[in-house]
Design a protein around this motif. Structure first.
Motif, mmCIF file in Angstrom:
data_model
loop_
_atom_site.group_PDB
_atom_site.id
_atom_site.type_symbol
_atom_site.label_atom_id
_atom_site.label_comp_id
_atom_site.label_asym_id
_atom_site.label_seq_id
_atom_site.Cartn_x
_atom_site.Cartn_y
_atom_site.Cartn_z
ATOM 1 N N ASP A 16 0.991 -1.109 0.018
ATOM 2 C CA ASP A 16 0.006 0.028 -0.063
ATOM 3 C C ASP A 16 1.000 1.193 0.140
ATOM 4 O O ASP A 16 1.483 1.310 0.915
ATOM 5 C CB ASP A 16 -0.915 -0.106 1.296
ATOM 6 C CG ASP A 16 -1.291 1.275 1.839
ATOM 7 O OD1 ASP A 16 -1.655 2.170 0.858
ATOM 8 O OD2 ASP A 16 -1.421 1.494 3.025
ATOM 9 N N PRO A 17 0.919 2.232 -1.004
ATOM 10 C CA PRO A 17 1.792 3.257 -1.272
ATOM 11 C C PRO A 17 1.632 4.190 -0.008
ATOM 12 O O PRO A 17 2.621 4.899 0.301
ATOM 13 C CB PRO A 17 1.206 3.944 -2.350
ATOM 14 C CG PRO A 17 -0.170 3.448 -2.616
ATOM 15 C CD PRO A 17 -0.371 1.997 -2.277
ATOM 16 N N ALA A 18 0.705 4.183 0.920
ATOM 17 C CA ALA A 18 0.583 5.098 1.837
ATOM 18 C C ALA A 18 1.378 4.842 3.085
ATOM 19 O O ALA A 18 2.099 5.183 3.516
ATOM 20 C CB ALA A 18 -0.784 5.580 2.249
ATOM 21 N N TYR A 19 1.079 3.369 3.804
ATOM 22 C CA TYR A 19 1.370 3.131 4.726
ATOM 23 C C TYR A 19 1.852 1.494 5.025
ATOM 24 O O TYR A 19 2.329 0.994 5.985
ATOM 25 C CB TYR A 19 0.363 3.388 6.008
ATOM 26 C CG TYR A 19 0.154 4.694 6.295
ATOM 27 C CD1 TYR A 19 0.891 5.626 6.707
ATOM 28 C CD2 TYR A 19 -1.177 5.268 6.077
ATOM 29 C CE1 TYR A 19 0.738 7.049 7.046
ATOM 30 C CE2 TYR A 19 -1.487 6.670 5.954
ATOM 31 C CZ TYR A 19 -0.624 7.236 6.598
ATOM 32 O OH TYR A 19 -1.018 8.841 6.560
ATOM 33 N N GLY A 20 1.701 0.988 3.586
ATOM 34 C CA GLY A 20 2.173 -0.439 3.887
ATOM 35 C C GLY A 20 1.290 -1.545 4.321
ATOM 36 O O GLY A 20 1.581 -2.454 4.640
ATOM 37 N N SER A 21 -0.064 -0.849 4.447
ATOM 38 C CA SER A 21 -1.085 -1.917 4.864
ATOM 39 C C SER A 21 -1.195 -3.223 4.338
ATOM 40 O O SER A 21 -1.010 -3.191 2.907
ATOM 41 C CB SER A 21 -2.288 -1.014 4.649
ATOM 42 O OG SER A 21 -3.515 -1.997 4.782
ATOM 43 N N VAL A 22 -1.280 -4.317 4.993
ATOM 44 C CA VAL A 22 -1.267 -5.615 4.287
ATOM 45 C C VAL A 22 -2.453 -5.823 3.728
ATOM 46 O O VAL A 22 -2.551 -6.296 2.545
ATOM 47 C CB VAL A 22 -0.884 -6.655 5.237
ATOM 48 C CG1 VAL A 22 -1.020 -8.110 4.666
ATOM 49 C CG2 VAL A 22 0.737 -6.483 5.588
ATOM 50 N N MET A 23 -3.791 -5.446 4.247
ATOM 51 C CA MET A 23 -4.890 -5.560 3.680
ATOM 52 C C MET A 23 -5.346 -4.437 2.932
ATOM 53 O O MET A 23 -4.884 -3.227 3.105
ATOM 54 C CB MET A 23 -6.091 -5.605 4.733
ATOM 55 C CG MET A 23 -5.873 -6.997 5.737
ATOM 56 S SD MET A 23 -6.319 -8.379 4.482
ATOM 57 C CE MET A 23 -7.845 -8.152 3.814
ATOM 58 N N GLN A 24 -6.145 -4.499 2.168
ATOM 59 C CA GLN A 24 -6.668 -3.536 1.057
ATOM 60 C C GLN A 24 -7.372 -2.464 2.202
ATOM 61 O O GLN A 24 -8.298 -2.915 2.722
ATOM 62 C CB GLN A 24 -7.633 -4.063 0.181
ATOM 63 C CG GLN A 24 -8.374 -3.063 -1.024
ATOM 64 C CD GLN A 24 -7.335 -2.560 -2.023
ATOM 65 O OE1 GLN A 24 -7.028 -1.535 -1.862
ATOM 66 N NE2 GLN A 24 -6.667 -3.449 -2.769
ATOM 67 N N PRO A 25 -7.026 -1.297 2.091
ATOM 68 C CA PRO A 25 -7.623 -0.003 2.787
ATOM 69 C C PRO A 25 -9.153 0.279 2.288
ATOM 70 O O PRO A 25 -9.397 -0.022 1.143
ATOM 71 C CB PRO A 25 -6.539 1.226 2.583
ATOM 72 C CG PRO A 25 -5.312 0.685 2.061
ATOM 73 C CD PRO A 25 -5.661 -0.603 1.322
#
Ligand SMILES: *Cc1c(COP(=O)(O)O)cnc(C)c1O
Length: 380
Positions: A16-25
């Motif tokens: 995730d380009p913003a925070y590296g969230s593993v799940m789809q935001p």
């Protein structure tokens, strides 16, 4: 990637380009900022596109072995989009024992817009050719069908469709991509009520289409944006999460479906049993060829064909919940004649075999022993 890996990673960006969230935001937004008119990061307004929905649409395409996925606010909104490709005067050949809501959409809405429907039994794919003429634009098939678990040979149907240069769409709700992949078998469009097995937890309503052809995809994306039958980002997230366990759930649904079918088959009060995994199912050989297993949807009638007995049976169930819908982790029971298929006239319904004593089970993923005991006591 193979199927089980695809359910988890297919079409998903792993950073995730913003925070590296593993799940789809969950992008709970209607609009997106632009630095200068027309300068944006690929999204302008959430009817035409939303990153959570795109994540789901890519996952849907991946598991169906297709190139383009589209998500809609419900299964019927997805079917509605397909029918909007047609023009007055066009004709459709459709499976006759169809999901009641699909029949209602065809017969009560699109018929009024000048589209002609032929509802035919599709177990014999050659027999449908006599309904095809130069105005025919679409074949609509549902297999296994609802609620009688009839099986249509998708490859054979696709040969008929290709010969006459018409589109073949398959409602894959009952089987899911785990059990059967219509695009691989030659279909042009695969449709889902993701409300059912894809979501898998009876907590949302959503629909989908997957296609391979670029032009067809463009046409459908245009209709999605122009008509606006889109799902919200929260529901897209939930389906995306559901898909990650689709393979595990479908495996257990199929195991429990088999156990329930075998139990009912040997029960003295049961008259007719509909489950494509049974060797004496009329299209068992085709089911075996085009499906990986036979799923968790089982229908049956009891001896004496009494509506009152059918209603008493579903009232007595304790673990199976009496409810519309299917495909959730919990077991559900339904009475098609008064519930899901009430919108089909009685005479039409009975011709198809949807008699008053028919009961439809969506076998969940609980312990087999508890499910069988529940059926036993309710039959008693
Ligand atoms: C439920 C269902 C639909 C309709 O989908 P919704 O999400 O309820 O709009 C279509 N086809 C089949 C086979 C279904 O079970």
């Amino acid at each position: 990637m193979k199927f089980n890996t695809k359910t988890i990673h297919g079409g998903q960006e792993n950073t995730d380009p913003a925070y590296g969230s593993v799940m789809q935001p969950i992008y709970q937004t209607s609009t997106y900022s632009q630095t200068s008119p027309g300068q944006h990061k690929g999204f302008e307004y959430s009817r035409s596109g939303n990153p959570t929905r795109s994540g789901l649409e890519q996952a849907l395409a991946s598991i169906e072995n297709g190139k383009h996925g589209l998500a809609f606010g419900s299964g019927l909104a997805a079917i509605d989009a397909v029918l909007k490709m047609l023009k007055p005067g066009d004709e459709v050949v459709s499976t006759s024992d169809l999901y009641g809501g699909t029949y209602r959409l065809f017969n009560s809405i699109f018929k009024g817009f000048g589209i002609k429907f032929h509802f035919v039994g599709m177990q014999d794919s050659e027999a449908i050719e006599k309904y095809i003429n130069p105005k025919t634009k679409l074949i609509w098939a549902e297999t296994p069908s609802n609620p009688l678990m009839n099986i249509t040979d998708i490859s054979a149907l696709s040969e008929v469709a290709k010969k006459h240069k018409i589109l073949l769409a398959v409602d894959n709700t009952f089987a899911t991509a785990y059990l059967q992949k219509p695009l691989d078998l030659g279909a042009d469009i695969v449709m889902h009520s993701a409300t059912k097995y894809l979501g898998g937890h009876s907590d949302l309503v959503l629909g989908s289409l997957v296609v391979n052809d670029e032009k067809l995809a463009e046409q459908l994306y245009f209709i999605q944006k122009a008509s606006g039958g889109i799902p919200g980002p929260m529901d897209c997230f939930l389906v995306l999460r559901g898909i990650k366990t689709l393979h595990l759930r479908m495996q257990r649904h199929s195991e429990n479906g088999r156990a329930v079918a075998e139990f009912l088959k040997s029960h003295p009060k049961v008259e007719n049993l509909y489950w494509p995994g049974l060797e004496d199912h009329p299209n068992h050989e085709i089911a075996k060829r085009q499906m990986k297993d036979f799923g968790g949807m089982v229908s049956f009638t009891t001896k004496g064909n009494s509506k009152q007995n059918a209603i008493r049976f579903v009232e007595k169930l304790k673990i199976f919940t009496l409810a519309e819908s299917l495909g959730g982790v919990e077991s559900l029971a339904g009475h098609p004649a008064t519930m899901t298929h009430a919108s089909i006239p009685k005479s039409e319904r009975e011709k198809l075999g949807v008699v008053d004593s028919l009961i439809r089970l969506s076998v969940g993923i609980e312990d087999e022993e508890d499910l069988l005991k529940d059926l036993e006591q309710a039959l008693a």
